[in-house]
Design an enzyme around this catalytic site. Sequence first.
Site, PDB file in Angstrom:
ATOM      1  N   PRO A  11       0.841  -1.197   0.000  1.00 28.99           N
ATOM      2  CG  PRO A  11      -0.002  -1.056   2.164  1.00 28.99           C
ATOM      3  CD  PRO A  11       0.749  -1.965   1.248  1.00 28.99           C
ATOM      4  CD  GLN A  64      -1.816  -0.165   5.047  1.00 26.12           C
ATOM      5  OE1 GLN A  64      -1.661   0.960   4.592  1.00 26.12           O
ATOM      6  NE2 GLN A  64      -0.791  -0.952   5.393  1.00 26.12           N
ATOM      7  CB  CYS A  94       2.287   4.948   8.007  1.00 23.70           C
ATOM      8  SG  CYS A  94       2.423   6.621   7.320  1.00 23.70           S
ATOM      9  CG  HIS A 165       9.521  -1.511   5.681  1.00 27.49           C
ATOM     10  ND1 HIS A 165       9.041  -0.325   5.196  1.00 27.49           N
ATOM     11  CD2 HIS A 165      10.823  -1.556   5.282  1.00 27.49           C
ATOM     12  CE1 HIS A 165       9.996   0.306   4.535  1.00 27.49           C
ATOM     13  NE2 HIS A 165      11.092  -0.429   4.579  1.00 27.49           N
ATOM     14  CG  ASN A 205       7.818  -3.776   2.339  1.00 28.38           C
ATOM     15  OD1 ASN A 205       7.567  -2.829   3.072  1.00 28.38           O
ATOM     16  ND2 ASN A 205       7.931  -3.634   1.037  1.00 28.38           N
ATOM     17  N   GLY A 206      10.892  -4.205   1.668  1.00 25.29           N
ATOM     18  CA  GLY A 206      11.951  -3.223   1.832  1.00 25.29           C
ATOM     19  C   GLY A 206      13.126  -3.436   0.894  1.00 25.29           C
ATOM     20  N   GLY A 227       7.256  -2.317  -2.885  1.00 25.28           N
ATOM     21  CA  GLY A 227       6.626  -1.006  -2.841  1.00 25.28           C
ATOM     22  C   GLY A 227       7.023  -0.136  -4.006  1.00 25.28           C
ATOM     23  NE  ARG A 228       7.005   4.710  -2.115  1.00 19.41           N
ATOM     24  CZ  ARG A 228       6.112   5.678  -1.990  1.00 19.41           C
ATOM     25  NH1 ARG A 228       5.979   6.581  -2.943  1.00 19.41           N
ATOM     26  NH2 ARG A 228       5.336   5.753  -0.922  1.00 19.41           N
TER      27      ARG A 228
END
Length: 324
Positions: A11, A64, A94, A165, A205-206, A227-228
């Site tokens: 997300p 989410q 976040c 993450h 993640n990451g 993600g990105r």
Amino acid sequence: MECSHLLSVAPMMDRTDRHFRYLMRQITRRTLLHTEMVTTGAIIHGDRPKLLDFDPEEHPISLQLGGDNPADLATCAKVGEDWGYDEINLNVGCPSPRVQQGNFGACLMTQPEVVANCIAAMQNAVNIPVTVKHRIGVDEQDSYEDLCRFVEIVSQTGCDRFSVHARKAWLQGLSPKENRTVPPLRYEDVYRLKQEFPNLWIEINGGITELAQIKNHLEQVNAVMIGRAAYDNPYLFATVDRDIYGEATEPKTRHEIVESMLPYIERSHANGVKLHSISRHMLSIFLGKPGTKAWKRYITEEGRGFEVSREVIEQALALVPQYF
């Protein structure tokens, strides 16, 4: 711990809206997609169709939520289930100041009992999976033992899926953008978590940007979240249904992906959606290929205003060599 997804798109605020998700679904059918984080207050008091509507093609899709009130989260989880989402995910990662002021996101890492209460309330309200996305730690509370305690307490609710993450978050002193890159990655902590909680579905993640990295991580954990890199290079996912999920499917070319978006663009335009709302997510589809600059420039310059629609995309596509 039954779960069919090995790969998901994280997300991302101002990124993973319904138009980007529809684009991703033209590239990969199996990857789990997430909404942007939606706060409980927005769902309870806001425009639900605007916040929650999605195209049936977007399945499987996870909603989410952001919040720290069990009753509100339960209400919103039920709304999400009734809206047709496949799972509910709680944001405990976040680090933005606005999110901290609401006492949710990454700051909840220091309050695992609160997170457990929230998860339990949501689980009692719905019949679909409730999952957690979190960091490996926050501020000075960032040891592996802290991470382990968080997961142990939350998993006692019956929650068995954790997206981790592999960076800590600094709640003061770093911007959200810096928190995605400055704290060092600690993949080994996530691997260890899987070893010590073999009955949990652990997703890492990451910093993951290549298919080879995905495959390497899947040797240690259950799933990988990107993600990105998914936004900056969506064609990264072109072969995952075949190479990760083992399906006998050949990837679409970039041209075919863009062409598959044209009916959606036309349909959306008829419903009052500006082309830019969709085309902004398509700018990087030809990343690294001849013609990508011309593609981006044409769409950016010609794609604004309500009157423009699919013709702009077709004209931009003509600027890119056909074999991509």
